[in-house]
Structures are given as structure tokens and as C-alpha cells.
Design a protein around this motif. Structure first.
Motif, short mmCIF file in Angstrom:
data_model
loop_
_atom_site.label_atom_id
_atom_site.label_comp_id
_atom_site.label_asym_id
_atom_site.label_seq_id
_atom_site.Cartn_x
_atom_site.Cartn_y
_atom_site.Cartn_z
N VAL A 111 0.20 -4.41 36.03
CA VAL A 111 -0.85 -5.30 36.08
C VAL A 111 -1.97 -4.95 35.74
O VAL A 111 -2.48 -5.97 35.35
N HIS A 112 -2.19 -3.76 36.34
CA HIS A 112 -4.18 -3.45 35.43
C HIS A 112 -4.12 -3.32 34.43
O HIS A 112 -4.51 -3.27 34.19
N THR A 113 -3.45 -2.44 33.87
CA THR A 113 -2.80 -2.24 32.56
C THR A 113 -1.36 -2.13 31.94
O THR A 113 -0.66 -2.11 32.84
N ASP A 114 -1.14 -2.02 30.50
CA ASP A 114 0.20 -2.11 29.86
C ASP A 114 1.29 -1.44 30.33
O ASP A 114 1.03 -0.57 30.54
N GLY A 115 2.39 -2.16 30.53
CA GLY A 115 3.63 -1.48 31.46
C GLY A 115 4.53 -1.49 30.59
O GLY A 115 4.53 -0.93 29.38
N ALA A 116 5.63 -1.12 30.47
CA ALA A 116 6.93 -0.56 30.35
C ALA A 116 7.51 -1.91 29.12
O ALA A 116 9.40 -0.99 29.17
N LEU A 117 7.92 -2.94 29.41
CA LEU A 117 8.85 -3.79 28.61
C LEU A 117 8.22 -3.07 26.93
O LEU A 117 7.80 -4.71 26.16
N CYS A 118 8.84 -2.82 26.10
CA CYS A 118 8.60 -1.96 25.00
C CYS A 118 9.29 -1.19 24.66
O CYS A 118 9.32 -0.39 25.63
N GLU A 119 9.00 -0.42 23.25
CA GLU A 119 9.34 1.27 23.08
C GLU A 119 9.36 1.98 23.92
O GLU A 119 9.74 3.09 24.02
#
Length: 340
Positions: A111-119
Motif C-alpha cells: 500500500v504505502h510501499t511495494d509488497g509481495a507480488l514478486c519473487e
């Protein structure tokens, strides 16, 4: 380069981004395993989130495995973990009072910083809880369940209390499940007969009230005209939140689990004559995460009934837009990043 999923309103794109470097002191590099999709993610996709700047990598309900630890971190590589996605400053008034869930400077992953839809993702080690005894998929459900567990704990309602949970979506169901764990007699209220039927079939919540003009009469009939001891509103709808005041019995408690931008209005005489307690509930804390994990290990929460939809990182650009509009049968969708 590592794959990540970045949305613009109304569309998702898989992109490459540089792999994170070695974690700084107190942080770890996490190999992401599974990520849950929640209502916030649908709002981000649809461009309806009021506090978000695009592009943003979504994903705050996650499990993973520590792949590298920074200096001073006790948790070892290879440890499977649940992630608390609420990054608090540790120094503000709320944090000093032991309430990092409502930190003045809070940043939420996705939300405020990049999250976990990544490796892979870098996270503070203090936000990780070992997921011993949990499958990677079950570990990815802990965060959203902790929202409900926190609300139930905030209510301080005793075992045997009559509880009404308004809203049979994922957060409402999580709240209902942990209300039942707390020994409450739980009734659900929702605008969808389908959702009430699904809650009865999948989770055994056979006491249900359909929202509408007759809801007030049904509440009184279910409680011998007394109203409920504790009411949880998990709808995210201002009208529902205002109506919830009339469902609370004398001496009872109303917990607002969801949040809206609107002003909430209520009758002060009705509020006072009940000597009602009004509670806001935000996010969750370590004790709530630990409570949820213990309940999952004990079999008190049926994960297999909660997870209804599954996809992969590659499949999500097609699946998420469909799920944003096709809600029938949908409780919790899980994205598999990797099996571990």
C-alpha cells in the motif's frame, strides 16, 4: 532481474525489477511463497484506494522462506515465516505504548510501499514469525485472519456473549471464526443470501440474518428483544455502520472493524441509554498473529474452506480483473509464487 506485478488502475502488468541487494542490519531477504488477495488489492486494481501512488507492487498477505539474513538477525535462512506487513517506526507515541498496529508513521506492504507480488522482498526481521506446523498456503492466510482476531480481542467480550458479525466477506468471516473461538454465540448478518448460505455450509454459522428492512426485527427476535452483547461491523459501508448501533444491547459493545472515509453519525440518546462501548479496531499485533497461528495448528480454523480460488503470478493479470467483478463463491484467493 526479478518478476513483479505492478498495477495501474484497471490493469496489471508483469515487469522486471532489480533483485534486492544484501539485506541491511535487522532485515532479511525473503523468497516469497504464497500471497493472499484481499479487498484492498481489488480497490487498488480498480483505482479506488485513496492513499496510494501508482505504480505499486501489491501484496500484503504473504508467507515465504528466509533466504538471507542481515547483521544482527537471529532468524536463520531456510526458516518458513509468516509476515506482519505493518511496518512501524518504533518511536512514535503509539509504538511506545505497544500499539505498532496504529503507528503514526505506519507503512503497509503493498500500500504505502511495494509488497509481495514478486519473487523476493526485503522485510524487517521483527515482522517475521516462524510458521512451524503450517503449510505455506495456510501461512498466507494468517494476516487477514489476524484482523478479525484483533477485533475480537479488542471487544473484551466474555465467553457466552451473544455476538453479531455484520458482513460475511473474508474479514467478517475471520472475525466470526475468532468470535466463535472466544466462546461467543455467533450470528451473521449480510446483504447476500448466498454468502449466508455459504457461511452456514462451509463454517457452520447457521444463525444468519438477511440485511434489509426486516433486519432490526430479526435481531430482536434472535435476542429476546435484548440486542446483542457485542456487534462487529466488517462491511466497509457507512450506512451499515450507522445501523449497527441499533443492534447493540444495553451495556453492549460495537466494534468497527472496517474503515470508511465518511462521517459516521448516531443518536447520542440511544448511545447513552445503552451505556454502549464503541471501539475502533485497526490492523493487528504480534499477539494476534500468534493466536491465529495457534488456532490454525489446532484445527480451529478450516483453511481448506477459506481458500476458494488459486492462481499464479503469471495467471494473475487475467484472474484478478475477473475476480474483481465475479464474486460468486469467492472468499479468499491465493497466488502461488513458488512452492516451498
Amino acid at each position: 532481474m526479478k518478476a513483479a506485478l505492478c498495477p495501474q488502475p484497471g490493469h496489471l502488468t508483469l515487469v522486471d525489477r532489480p533483485a534486492p541487494g544484501s539485506p541491511p542490519p535487522g532485515w532479511v531477504r525473503l523468497a516469497v511463497s504464497h500471497v493472499g488477495i484481499c479487498g484492498t488489492d481489488y480497490h487498488i486494481f480498480e483505482g479506488k484506494h485513496p492513499f496510494l501512488e501508482y505504480p505499486r507492487v501489491m501484496g500484503h498477505e504473504l508467507s515465504g522462506t528466509v533466504s538471507e539474513s542481515g547483521e544482527g538477525v537471529a532468524i536463520r535462512p531456510g526458516t518458513r515465516v509468516v509476515v506482519n506487513p505493518y511496518l512501524s517506526c518504533g518511536t512514535c507515541h503509539a509504538c511506545r505504548r505497544g500499539k505498532p498496529n496504529c503507528c503514526i508513521n505506519i507503512k503497509v506492504l503493498g500500500v504505502h510501499t511495494d509488497g509481495a507480488l514478486c519473487e523476493e522482498i526485503l522485510v524487517p526481521a521483527g515482522n517475521l514469525y516462524p510458521a512451524d506446523g503450517l503449510s505455506p498456503e495456510a501461512a498466507a492466510t494468517v494476516e487477514f485472519l489476524a484482523i478479525g482476531a484483533h477485533a475480537v480481542r479488542r471487544s473484551q467480550a466474555e465467553a457466552g456473549s451473544r455476538a453479531l458479525v455484520i458482513g460475511a466477506g473474508p474479514i467478517g468471516l475471520g472475525t466470526a471464526l475468532f468470535s466463535r473461538v472466544a466462546g461467543h454465540r455467533v450470528t451473521l448478518l449480510d446483504a447476500s443470501a448466498e454468502r449466508l448460505a455459504m457461511a452456514a455450509e462451509r463454517f457452520g454459522f447457521t444463525e444468519g440474518i438477511l440485511a434489509g428492512d426486516s433486519a432490526r426485527a430479526a435481531v430482536l427476535a434472535a435476542t429476546e428483544d435484548a440486542g446483542f452483547d457485542v456487534v462487529f461491523d466488517a462491511t466497509g459501508h457507512a450506512g451499515s455502520m450507522e445501523a449497527a448501533f441499533s443492534f447493540v444491547g444495553h451495556g453492549g459493545t460495537l466494534v468497527l472493524v472496517s474503515v470508511v472515509k465518511d462521517d459516521i453519525r448516531f443518536s447520542d440518546p440511544e448511545f447513552h441509554k445503552r451505556e454502549m462501548t464503541l471501539i475502533g479496531s485497526r490492523n493487528a499485533t504480534k499477539v494476534d498473529f500468534e493466536h491465529v497461528m495457534a488456532a490454525l495448528r489446532a484445527g480451529d480454523v478450516p483453511v481448506e474452506a477459506l481458500v476458494t480460488h488459486r492462481t499464479t503470478l503469471d495467471g494473475l493479470p487475467a484472474d484478478l480483473p475477473r475476480w474483481a467483478h465475479e464474486k460468486a463463491g469467492l472468499i479468499k484467493a491465493i497466488v502461488t509464487i513458488r512452492e516451498n
